[in-house]
Design a protein around this motif. Sequence first.
Motif, PDB file in Angstrom:
ATOM      1  N   SER A  84      17.291 -40.971   3.475  1.00 53.44           N
ATOM      2  CA  SER A  84      16.218 -39.992   3.310  1.00 53.44           C
ATOM      3  C   SER A  84      16.755 -38.614   2.933  1.00 53.44           C
ATOM      4  N   GLN A  85      18.028 -38.334   3.290  1.00 56.16           N
ATOM      5  CA  GLN A  85      18.616 -37.046   2.957  1.00 56.16           C
ATOM      6  C   GLN A  85      20.003 -37.249   2.363  1.00 56.16           C
ATOM      7  N   LEU A  86      20.244 -36.632   1.198  1.00 58.09           N
ATOM      8  CA  LEU A  86      21.536 -36.709   0.532  1.00 58.09           C
ATOM      9  C   LEU A  86      21.961 -35.292   0.161  1.00 58.09           C
ATOM     10  N   HIS A  87      23.088 -34.858   0.728  1.00 55.26           N
ATOM     11  CA  HIS A  87      23.593 -33.501   0.506  1.00 55.26           C
ATOM     12  C   HIS A  87      24.897 -33.562  -0.281  1.00 55.26           C
ATOM     13  N   LEU A  88      24.834 -33.123  -1.530  1.00 61.11           N
ATOM     14  CA  LEU A  88      26.006 -33.082  -2.409  1.00 61.11           C
ATOM     15  C   LEU A  88      26.321 -31.656  -2.820  1.00 61.11           C
ATOM     16  N   ASP A  89      25.762 -30.691  -2.140  1.00 58.56           N
ATOM     17  CA  ASP A  89      25.939 -29.287  -2.501  1.00 58.56           C
ATOM     18  C   ASP A  89      27.404 -28.863  -2.383  1.00 58.56           C
ATOM     19  N   GLY A  90      27.846 -28.110  -3.387  1.00 58.01           N
ATOM     20  CA  GLY A  90      29.202 -27.594  -3.374  1.00 58.01           C
ATOM     21  C   GLY A  90      30.273 -28.602  -3.746  1.00 58.01           C
ATOM     22  N   THR A  91      29.882 -29.742  -4.302  1.00 57.84           N
ATOM     23  CA  THR A  91      30.860 -30.728  -4.747  1.00 57.84           C
ATOM     24  C   THR A  91      31.198 -30.485  -6.223  1.00 57.84           C
ATOM     25  N   ALA A  92      32.173 -31.260  -6.733  1.00 56.11           N
ATOM     26  CA  ALA A  92      32.613 -31.095  -8.123  1.00 56.11           C
ATOM     27  C   ALA A  92      32.085 -32.201  -9.030  1.00 56.11           C
ATOM     28  N   ILE A  93      31.033 -32.885  -8.593  1.00 53.28           N
ATOM     29  CA  ILE A  93      30.513 -33.998  -9.386  1.00 53.28           C
ATOM     30  C   ILE A  93      29.963 -33.504 -10.720  1.00 53.28           C
ATOM     31  N   MET A  94      30.160 -34.313 -11.761  1.00 56.38           N
ATOM     32  CA  MET A  94      29.676 -33.974 -13.103  1.00 56.38           C
ATOM     33  C   MET A  94      28.414 -34.737 -13.460  1.00 56.38           C
ATOM     34  N   ASN A  95      28.264 -35.917 -12.863  1.00 58.03           N
ATOM     35  CA  ASN A  95      27.111 -36.763 -13.178  1.00 58.03           C
ATOM     36  C   ASN A  95      26.644 -37.497 -11.933  1.00 58.03           C
ATOM     37  N   LEU A  96      25.376 -37.813 -11.909  1.00 56.59           N
ATOM     38  CA  LEU A  96      24.817 -38.657 -10.861  1.00 56.59           C
ATOM     39  C   LEU A  96      24.691 -40.074 -11.396  1.00 56.59           C
ATOM     40  N   PRO A  97      25.028 -41.081 -10.594  1.00 53.97           N
ATOM     41  CA  PRO A  97      24.966 -42.461 -11.089  1.00 53.97           C
ATOM     42  C   PRO A  97      23.531 -42.926 -11.317  1.00 53.97           C
ATOM     43  N   ILE A  98      23.355 -43.798 -12.274  1.00 51.73           N
ATOM     44  CA  ILE A  98      22.031 -44.384 -12.543  1.00 51.73           C
ATOM     45  C   ILE A  98      21.511 -45.120 -11.314  1.00 51.73           C
ATOM     46  N   SER A  99      22.448 -45.620 -10.496  1.00 50.48           N
ATOM     47  CA  SER A  99      22.060 -46.378  -9.299  1.00 50.48           C
ATOM     48  C   SER A  99      21.366 -45.504  -8.252  1.00 50.48           C
ATOM     49  N   MET A 100      21.259 -44.193  -8.499  1.00 53.02           N
ATOM     50  CA  MET A 100      20.480 -43.319  -7.611  1.00 53.02           C
ATOM     51  C   MET A 100      19.058 -43.824  -7.439  1.00 53.02           C
ATOM     52  N   GLN A 101      18.574 -44.544  -8.430  1.00 52.22           N
ATOM     53  CA  GLN A 101      17.199 -45.037  -8.387  1.00 52.22           C
ATOM     54  C   GLN A 101      16.955 -45.998  -7.232  1.00 52.22           C
ATOM     55  N   HIS A 102      18.034 -46.522  -6.620  1.00 59.00           N
ATOM     56  CA  HIS A 102      17.876 -47.429  -5.485  1.00 59.00           C
ATOM     57  C   HIS A 102      17.513 -46.705  -4.194  1.00 59.00           C
ATOM     58  N   LEU A 103      17.611 -45.376  -4.195  1.00 58.23           N
ATOM     59  CA  LEU A 103      17.294 -44.598  -2.994  1.00 58.23           C
ATOM     60  C   LEU A 103      15.784 -44.400  -2.898  1.00 58.23           C
ATOM     61  N   LYS A 104      15.089 -45.450  -2.603  1.00 58.30           N
ATOM     62  CA  LYS A 104      13.624 -45.462  -2.659  1.00 58.30           C
ATOM     63  C   LYS A 104      12.953 -44.583  -1.613  1.00 58.30           C
ATOM     64  N   ASP A 105      13.655 -44.287  -0.493  1.00 60.26           N
ATOM     65  CA  ASP A 105      13.062 -43.481   0.574  1.00 60.26           C
ATOM     66  C   ASP A 105      13.608 -42.058   0.621  1.00 60.26           C
ATOM     67  N   LEU A 106      14.318 -41.638  -0.420  1.00 55.61           N
ATOM     68  CA  LEU A 106      14.921 -40.310  -0.432  1.00 55.61           C
ATOM     69  C   LEU A 106      13.842 -39.231  -0.431  1.00 55.61           C
ATOM     70  N   THR A 107      13.934 -38.300   0.518  1.00 52.75           N
ATOM     71  CA  THR A 107      12.976 -37.192   0.579  1.00 52.75           C
ATOM     72  C   THR A 107      13.627 -35.850   0.268  1.00 52.75           C
ATOM     73  N   LEU A 108      14.962 -35.750   0.458  1.00 55.16           N
ATOM     74  CA  LEU A 108      15.653 -34.482   0.204  1.00 55.16           C
ATOM     75  C   LEU A 108      16.941 -34.741  -0.556  1.00 55.16           C
ATOM     76  N   LEU A 109      17.097 -34.059  -1.696  1.00 50.33           N
ATOM     77  CA  LEU A 109      18.319 -34.128  -2.486  1.00 50.33           C
ATOM     78  C   LEU A 109      18.833 -32.705  -2.681  1.00 50.33           C
ATOM     79  N   ASN A 110      20.017 -32.435  -2.132  1.00 54.91           N
ATOM     80  CA  ASN A 110      20.597 -31.108  -2.174  1.00 54.91           C
ATOM     81  C   ASN A 110      21.794 -31.092  -3.117  1.00 54.91           C
ATOM     82  N   LEU A 111      21.646 -30.404  -4.255  1.00 55.14           N
ATOM     83  CA  LEU A 111      22.707 -30.285  -5.259  1.00 55.14           C
ATOM     84  C   LEU A 111      23.099 -28.826  -5.488  1.00 55.14           C
TER      85      LEU A 111
END
Length: 339
Positions: A185-212
């Motif tokens: 339900s919560q995914l916090h990636l803030d302050g990371t060095a990621i360049m891309n988000l994977p297409i498989s993000m779509q599997h997070l069907k119950d995600l309510t908060l995404l912090n980038l």
Amino acid sequence: MRDCPMLASDSNFMKRLSLLNCQQSEMDENLLKLEMDLQLPKLKMHEHVPKLEMDEPLPKLELDEHLLKVEFDEHLPKLPHFKKSTSMYLVLLDLSNCQQLKRIPDFDEVPNLIKLILEDCQKLSQIHSTLGRLKHLVSLNFKGCVSLQRLSHSMGLKSLQTFILSGCSNLKLFAEIREDMDNVSQLHLDGTAIMNLPISMQHLKDLTLLNLRGCKNLLTVPHVLCSITSLKFLYLSGCSQIDQLPANLGCLVNLIGLDASDTSISEIPQSIGFLKKLKVLYLYGCGLVEEATPCDFGNLSSLQRLDLSENNFVTIPESIFQLSKLRELCLLRCQKLQS
């Protein structure tokens, strides 16, 4: 008010506003802050809990009514080995600030973990692949693990609800997400060095908060993200390389808060008008002009707070006057704004 006579001339609009900020004070940065406390389920323990046995002594051990909790000293160089006869009772493992910890061994020794905290383990660089087999894990916290560069190629933590990677400044690759990892339900990636988000993000069907927030290397927000219709809060502020929001942004029909401040977006997608539940929108510091605001902007029927500070508006977009529930409008440092 005298600095914004155009607003003053619209009496109906002004009656609705409870705060108009054209000059000094900053908008509250914590308006969208979401409480992060995790309520762990109560676990039924056997009446007689066996004595905890380990190959190496623990610096600190706490046993409360419902769970076995282990905390380690900050100078711990490696994780002690638990005896199999007692490790099955361990459900909360806190390794915060273990500054000398570089790697974590086989998680098969602690199969019933519910919460794993590795916050500020600054030398931690290797995570054992068995982490993906912790089928009861609900909360996973790697906040501030600055030496961590990658996770396991694929993760399938089917019970995971809260995943924190905030401040992992050298993390460049985010793991592929398996289909059974749909309770996050919560995914916090803030302050990371990621360049891309994977297409498989779509599997997070119950995600309510995404912090980038502050992902300065992130190039795009993938269109597939907008298929996660459960999303309520999306933080993109400080993602300076993002120059556009997804055209299908309007598919996020349950979105309540959107912060795209200090990005490089040059226009707002037309589909934003479909966000009927959106209450808070931050777009300060983007260099937007009037033409960047679509006519459908006025269809945000639930919008209460809008921050358009540090943009290049000469006049206030007409569509803003159609926002019937708007209570707070911030126009700080809009240097080109005229009456």
